[in-house]
Motif scaffolding. Structure first.
Motif, PDB file in Angstrom:
ATOM      1  N   ALA A 329     -10.305  18.705  -2.725  1.00  0.00           N
ATOM      2  CA  ALA A 329      -9.985  17.617  -1.387  1.00  0.00           C
ATOM      3  C   ALA A 329     -10.169  16.361  -2.428  1.00  0.00           C
ATOM      4  CB  ALA A 329     -10.265  17.515  -0.617  1.00  0.00           C
ATOM      5  N   TYR A 330     -11.099  16.331  -3.492  1.00  0.00           N
ATOM      6  CA  TYR A 330     -11.461  14.894  -4.231  1.00  0.00           C
ATOM      7  C   TYR A 330     -10.311  15.023  -5.509  1.00  0.00           C
ATOM      8  CZ  TYR A 330     -13.978  12.471  -7.439  1.00  0.00           C
ATOM      9  OH  TYR A 330     -14.573  10.834  -7.879  1.00  0.00           O
ATOM     10  N   GLU A 331      -9.848  15.943  -5.565  1.00  0.00           N
ATOM     11  CA  GLU A 331      -8.487  15.804  -6.686  1.00  0.00           C
ATOM     12  C   GLU A 331      -7.457  15.688  -6.318  1.00  0.00           C
ATOM     13  OE1 GLU A 331      -9.407  19.349  -8.682  1.00  0.00           O
ATOM     14  OE2 GLU A 331     -10.566  18.706 -10.053  1.00  0.00           O
ATOM     15  N   LYS A 332      -7.332  15.784  -4.557  1.00  0.00           N
ATOM     16  CA  LYS A 332      -6.494  15.402  -4.463  1.00  0.00           C
ATOM     17  C   LYS A 332      -5.673  14.311  -4.033  1.00  0.00           C
ATOM     18  CE  LYS A 332      -4.667  19.465  -2.343  1.00  0.00           C
ATOM     19  NZ  LYS A 332      -4.417  20.404  -1.420  1.00  0.00           N
ATOM     20  N   LEU A 333      -7.136  13.051  -3.525  1.00  0.00           N
ATOM     21  CA  LEU A 333      -7.383  12.222  -3.330  1.00  0.00           C
ATOM     22  C   LEU A 333      -7.274  11.421  -4.292  1.00  0.00           C
ATOM     23  CD1 LEU A 333      -8.196  10.189  -0.903  1.00  0.00           C
ATOM     24  CD2 LEU A 333     -10.638  10.452  -1.561  1.00  0.00           C
ATOM     25  N   ILE A 334      -7.740  11.818  -5.450  1.00  0.00           N
ATOM     26  CA  ILE A 334      -7.379  10.408  -6.531  1.00  0.00           C
ATOM     27  C   ILE A 334      -6.165  10.619  -6.648  1.00  0.00           C
ATOM     28  CG2 ILE A 334      -7.985  10.275  -9.289  1.00  0.00           C
ATOM     29  CD1 ILE A 334     -10.533  12.009  -8.480  1.00  0.00           C
ATOM     30  N   ALA A 335      -5.606  11.539  -6.851  1.00  0.00           N
ATOM     31  CA  ALA A 335      -4.318  11.868  -7.217  1.00  0.00           C
ATOM     32  C   ALA A 335      -3.314  10.907  -5.852  1.00  0.00           C
ATOM     33  CB  ALA A 335      -4.024  13.546  -7.199  1.00  0.00           C
ATOM     34  N   ARG A 336      -3.201  10.732  -5.342  1.00  0.00           N
ATOM     35  CA  ARG A 336      -2.889   9.531  -4.345  1.00  0.00           C
ATOM     36  C   ARG A 336      -3.186   8.556  -4.353  1.00  0.00           C
ATOM     37  NH1 ARG A 336      -3.676  11.388   1.862  1.00  0.00           N
ATOM     38  NH2 ARG A 336      -1.951  10.374   1.967  1.00  0.00           N
ATOM     39  N   VAL A 337      -4.227   8.426  -4.832  1.00  0.00           N
ATOM     40  CA  VAL A 337      -4.428   6.986  -5.364  1.00  0.00           C
ATOM     41  C   VAL A 337      -3.966   6.345  -6.454  1.00  0.00           C
ATOM     42  CG1 VAL A 337      -6.344   5.355  -6.114  1.00  0.00           C
ATOM     43  CG2 VAL A 337      -7.097   6.633  -4.369  1.00  0.00           C
ATOM     44  N   ALA A 338      -4.281   7.611  -7.540  1.00  0.00           N
ATOM     45  CA  ALA A 338      -3.174   7.056  -9.032  1.00  0.00           C
ATOM     46  C   ALA A 338      -2.024   7.442  -8.403  1.00  0.00           C
ATOM     47  CB  ALA A 338      -3.390   8.514 -10.111  1.00  0.00           C
ATOM     48  N   ALA A 339      -0.621   7.330  -7.614  1.00  0.00           N
ATOM     49  CA  ALA A 339       0.563   6.994  -6.937  1.00  0.00           C
ATOM     50  C   ALA A 339       0.536   5.652  -6.567  1.00  0.00           C
ATOM     51  CB  ALA A 339       0.775   8.223  -6.147  1.00  0.00           C
ATOM     52  N   LEU A 340      -0.740   4.954  -6.182  1.00  0.00           N
ATOM     53  CA  LEU A 340      -0.259   3.597  -5.857  1.00  0.00           C
ATOM     54  C   LEU A 340       0.526   2.844  -7.043  1.00  0.00           C
ATOM     55  CD1 LEU A 340      -3.320   3.330  -3.427  1.00  0.00           C
ATOM     56  CD2 LEU A 340      -1.224   4.467  -3.187  1.00  0.00           C
ATOM     57  N   SER A 341       1.062   2.004  -6.673  1.00  0.00           N
ATOM     58  CA  SER A 341       1.893   1.179  -7.841  1.00  0.00           C
ATOM     59  C   SER A 341       1.268  -0.097  -7.950  1.00  0.00           C
ATOM     60  CB  SER A 341       3.311   0.454  -7.416  1.00  0.00           C
ATOM     61  OG  SER A 341       3.340  -0.384  -6.929  1.00  0.00           O
ATOM     62  N   GLY A 342       0.140  -0.425  -6.997  1.00  0.00           N
ATOM     63  CA  GLY A 342      -0.586  -1.810  -7.156  1.00  0.00           C
ATOM     64  C   GLY A 342       0.007  -3.141  -7.195  1.00  0.00           C
ATOM     65  N   GLU A 343       2.004  -2.637  -6.924  1.00  0.00           N
ATOM     66  CA  GLU A 343       2.906  -3.975  -6.825  1.00  0.00           C
ATOM     67  C   GLU A 343       2.175  -4.491  -6.105  1.00  0.00           C
ATOM     68  OE1 GLU A 343       6.259  -2.184  -7.115  1.00  0.00           O
ATOM     69  OE2 GLU A 343       6.235  -1.702  -9.582  1.00  0.00           O
ATOM     70  N   GLY A 344       2.746  -6.354  -5.714  1.00  0.00           N
ATOM     71  CA  GLY A 344       2.857  -6.510  -4.316  1.00  0.00           C
ATOM     72  C   GLY A 344       1.422  -7.705  -4.193  1.00  0.00           C
ATOM     73  N   GLU A 345       1.796  -8.661  -3.205  1.00  0.00           N
ATOM     74  CA  GLU A 345       0.508  -9.357  -3.306  1.00  0.00           C
ATOM     75  C   GLU A 345      -0.538  -8.864  -1.511  1.00  0.00           C
ATOM     76  OE1 GLU A 345      -0.602 -12.560  -4.455  1.00  0.00           O
ATOM     77  OE2 GLU A 345       1.072 -11.983  -5.751  1.00  0.00           O
ATOM     78  N   VAL A 346      -2.423  -8.851  -1.774  1.00  0.00           N
ATOM     79  CA  VAL A 346      -2.962  -7.953  -0.692  1.00  0.00           C
ATOM     80  C   VAL A 346      -2.260  -9.010   0.292  1.00  0.00           C
ATOM     81  CG1 VAL A 346      -4.798  -7.888  -0.590  1.00  0.00           C
ATOM     82  CG2 VAL A 346      -4.345  -7.572  -2.775  1.00  0.00           C
ATOM     83  N   ASP A 347      -1.810  -8.768   1.195  1.00  0.00           N
ATOM     84  CA  ASP A 347      -2.042  -8.979   2.564  1.00  0.00           C
ATOM     85  C   ASP A 347      -3.539  -9.196   3.470  1.00  0.00           C
ATOM     86  OD1 ASP A 347      -1.648  -9.023   5.225  1.00  0.00           O
ATOM     87  OD2 ASP A 347      -0.070  -7.656   5.474  1.00  0.00           O
ATOM     88  N   GLN A 348      -3.827 -10.200   3.584  1.00  0.00           N
ATOM     89  CA  GLN A 348      -5.130 -10.575   3.553  1.00  0.00           C
ATOM     90  C   GLN A 348      -5.735 -10.247   5.527  1.00  0.00           C
ATOM     91  OE1 GLN A 348      -7.112 -11.403   1.406  1.00  0.00           O
ATOM     92  NE2 GLN A 348      -8.621 -11.116   2.313  1.00  0.00           N
ATOM     93  N   ALA A 349      -4.681 -10.198   6.364  1.00  0.00           N
ATOM     94  CA  ALA A 349      -4.835  -9.990   7.381  1.00  0.00           C
ATOM     95  C   ALA A 349      -4.644  -8.691   8.046  1.00  0.00           C
ATOM     96  CB  ALA A 349      -3.366 -10.155   9.034  1.00  0.00           C
ATOM     97  N   ALA A 350      -3.917  -7.733   6.901  1.00  0.00           N
ATOM     98  CA  ALA A 350      -4.795  -6.125   6.953  1.00  0.00           C
ATOM     99  C   ALA A 350      -5.627  -6.092   6.521  1.00  0.00           C
ATOM    100  CB  ALA A 350      -2.844  -5.173   6.428  1.00  0.00           C
ATOM    101  N   PHE A 351      -5.972  -5.915   5.385  1.00  0.00           N
ATOM    102  CA  PHE A 351      -7.206  -6.143   4.755  1.00  0.00           C
ATOM    103  C   PHE A 351      -8.184  -6.394   4.996  1.00  0.00           C
ATOM    104  CE2 PHE A 351     -11.206  -6.788   1.961  1.00  0.00           C
ATOM    105  CZ  PHE A 351     -10.924  -6.195   1.055  1.00  0.00           C
ATOM    106  N   GLU A 352      -8.440  -7.728   5.889  1.00  0.00           N
ATOM    107  CA  GLU A 352      -9.626  -7.677   7.092  1.00  0.00           C
ATOM    108  C   GLU A 352      -9.331  -6.613   8.283  1.00  0.00           C
ATOM    109  OE1 GLU A 352     -12.611  -9.075   6.156  1.00  0.00           O
ATOM    110  OE2 GLU A 352     -10.806 -10.312   4.791  1.00  0.00           O
ATOM    111  N   GLN A 353      -8.078  -5.701   8.363  1.00  0.00           N
ATOM    112  CA  GLN A 353      -8.018  -5.450   9.584  1.00  0.00           C
ATOM    113  C   GLN A 353      -8.808  -4.153   9.595  1.00  0.00           C
ATOM    114  OE1 GLN A 353      -4.300  -4.765  10.671  1.00  0.00           O
ATOM    115  NE2 GLN A 353      -4.895  -2.888  12.292  1.00  0.00           N
TER     116      GLN A 353
END
Length: 469
Positions: A329-353
């Motif tokens: 489960a831990y390795e799958k979680l890391i793989a899912r995080v690694a698949a994120l592109s990191g592109e775009g600006e942080v949506d502050q409203a969603a972040f706070e929610q």
């Protein structure tokens, strides 16, 4: 935050004595051997609690003792000196043993992402403070000398048992099976503050005192160390559930008698790590260490993830199968995080929610399993990858799973050129031809050959994908 308070047996709003400031004490190890992973579960959950309080904006001062004297083999002030036992086992001095296993303990903590306490105090460095505290307890009638030892007089207390509602006879020290009654005690529940008459031979460490040459009892060290580094008012005292009685019970008795006012408001106890045969303990030979996990190929953070998936007030059953499930489960979680592109600006409203949802989950009596669920909720959410990555990094300051760093390392590994890539591609082409010719045995043999080379292949609608495992 709401936290279950062992002293009141209820879940309460956590309100420290000084607004914005938390004085926190965690019982440290007895450094006569390596810590096993059952011991480390307590420190791991205490670490999450400290980090969550900091995440909430509190200024936390966490203090820990190192027991290098005074902790005997049983709760009844009897048995073998654990430090001397370790020294004999390894043909070293007691202080050499203490230093070696103190270093080993903090090395294990580092591997598990357990933050170093703000203050660490070995018990042997506070002898003058113990003598001063015991002297006052004698002067005020809370202690007495008998048979050469100094005892705390529990009959002076309005209430002795704090963490349970048992009858005194049921828990009386000295009348349990296999424990020799100390006839010097006025009351069965009294406990030793200072020994001059040892119940075992060859006590290695002794100091001068007004009552003769001797050494402190186990319980006095934590009270004095906390009062020195945390002050007169302690907000939060943590430890394993096995410390609730008699150790923490005796700490309360002597601290409040010395201070003359309530001492610690909140008590947090972590329950045992069990095996299929019961509680894990060194005496039973179930000596699973962080180093052993590493030798078997487990990242220590897999064990941290395993612990976070359960609640600290429930016993957790360890098995290699359960750890394997956590690893997957831990390795799958890391793989899912690694698949994120990191592109775009942080949506502050969603972040706070989502941050508010995480705080609500973990802030409900340190519900770390719901904290893990909050991570998956972020990964599934309809928001850009930059916001997801920011939230995961934020949550991980509490959870301590190194998700972003592990994901970056995975991406780097996958991007690196693989030695023998041409040979791998050739074998994949041969397998494709074998499947085309319906030579399934040859296709399977090539898959096995690739696996032996450390290559995993996956058939997809767009062709064969492969990666190094």
């Amino acid at each position: 935050m709401k936290l279950y308070n062992s002293a009141t047996h209820t879940k309460e709003d956590f309100v420290p004595h000084t607004p914005g400031k938390v004085e926190m004490y965690t019982c440290g190890p007895t450094v006569y051997h390596f810590a096993h992973i059952g011991n480390l579960r307590s420190y791991l959950m205490e670490d999450v609690l400290e980090k969550f309080l900091r995440y909430e904006g509190y200024d936390v001062n966490r203090v820990m003792n190192i027991t290098d004297v005074g902790h005997l083999a049983s709760d009844a002030d009897t048995g073998e000196d654990k430090m001397l036992k370790g020294a004999k086992r390894e043909h070293k001095s007691v202080m050499e043993i203490a230093q070696f296993y103190t270093d080993a303990f903090f090395s294990d903590c580092k591997k598990l992402n357990i933050k170093h306490p703000d203050a660490v105090q070995p018990a042997t460095g506070m002898i003058d403070e113990y003598i001063q505290t015991i002297s006052k307890l004698l002067d005020t009638g809370y202690a007495y000398v008998a048979g050469g030892n100094v005892y705390f007089d529990t009959s002076k207390l309005g209430k002795y048992y704090v963490f349970n509602d048992h009858d005194e006879e049921d828990l009386a020290v000295g009348v349990r099976e296999g424990v020799e009654e100390d006839t010097n005690k006025r009351n069965k529940n009294d406990f030793v503050l200072w020994f001059t008459k040892s119940k075992f031979e060859d006590q290695a460490l002794k100091w001068d005192s007004p009552w003769g040459v001797g050494y402190p009892g186990w319980h006095i060290e934590c009270s004095c160390i906390s009062m020195k580094y945390n002050g007169e008012y302690l907000d939060l005292h943590c430890g394993g559930i096995d410390n609730a009685f008699p150790h923490h019970t005796n700490e309360i008795a002597q601290s409040e008698s010395y201070l003359g006012h309530p001492w610690c408001k909140y008590w947090m106890h972590v329950h045992h790590l069990n095996t299929n045969t019961g509680k894990m303990s060194k005496s039973k030979g179930e000596f699973l260490t962080v180093s052993l996990l590493e030798e078997k190929g487990y990242d220590p953070l897999v064990y941290r993830f395993f612990c976070l998936q359960s609640h600290y007030r429930k016993g957790l059953v360890f098995s290699w199968e359960n750890l394997d499930n956590a690893k997957a489960a831990y390795e799958k979680l890391i793989a899912r995080v690694a698949a994120l592109s990191g592109e775009g600006e942080v949506d502050q409203a969603a972040f706070e929610q989502y941050k508010a949802a995480f705080i609500e989950a973990v802030g409900n009596d340190l519900n770390t399993s719901l904290g893990i669920t909050a991570l998956y909720d972020v990964l599934k959410a309809d928001m850009n990858d930059a916001t997801k990555a920011a939230l995961i990094g934020s949550f991980d300051t509490v959870l301590g799973l190194d998700l972003l760093a592990k994901a970056a390392a995975l991406k780097e590994k996958e991007a690196a050129p693989v030695e023998g890539a041409e040979e791998i591609e050739a074998l994949i082409a041969q397998r494709a031809q074998a499947k085309k010719e319906k030579n399934w045995a040859r296709a399977d043999a090539i898959r096995d050959e690739l696996k032996a080379m450390g290559i995993e292949i996956k058939d997809t609608p767009n062709g064969v994908e492969w990666k190094k495992i």
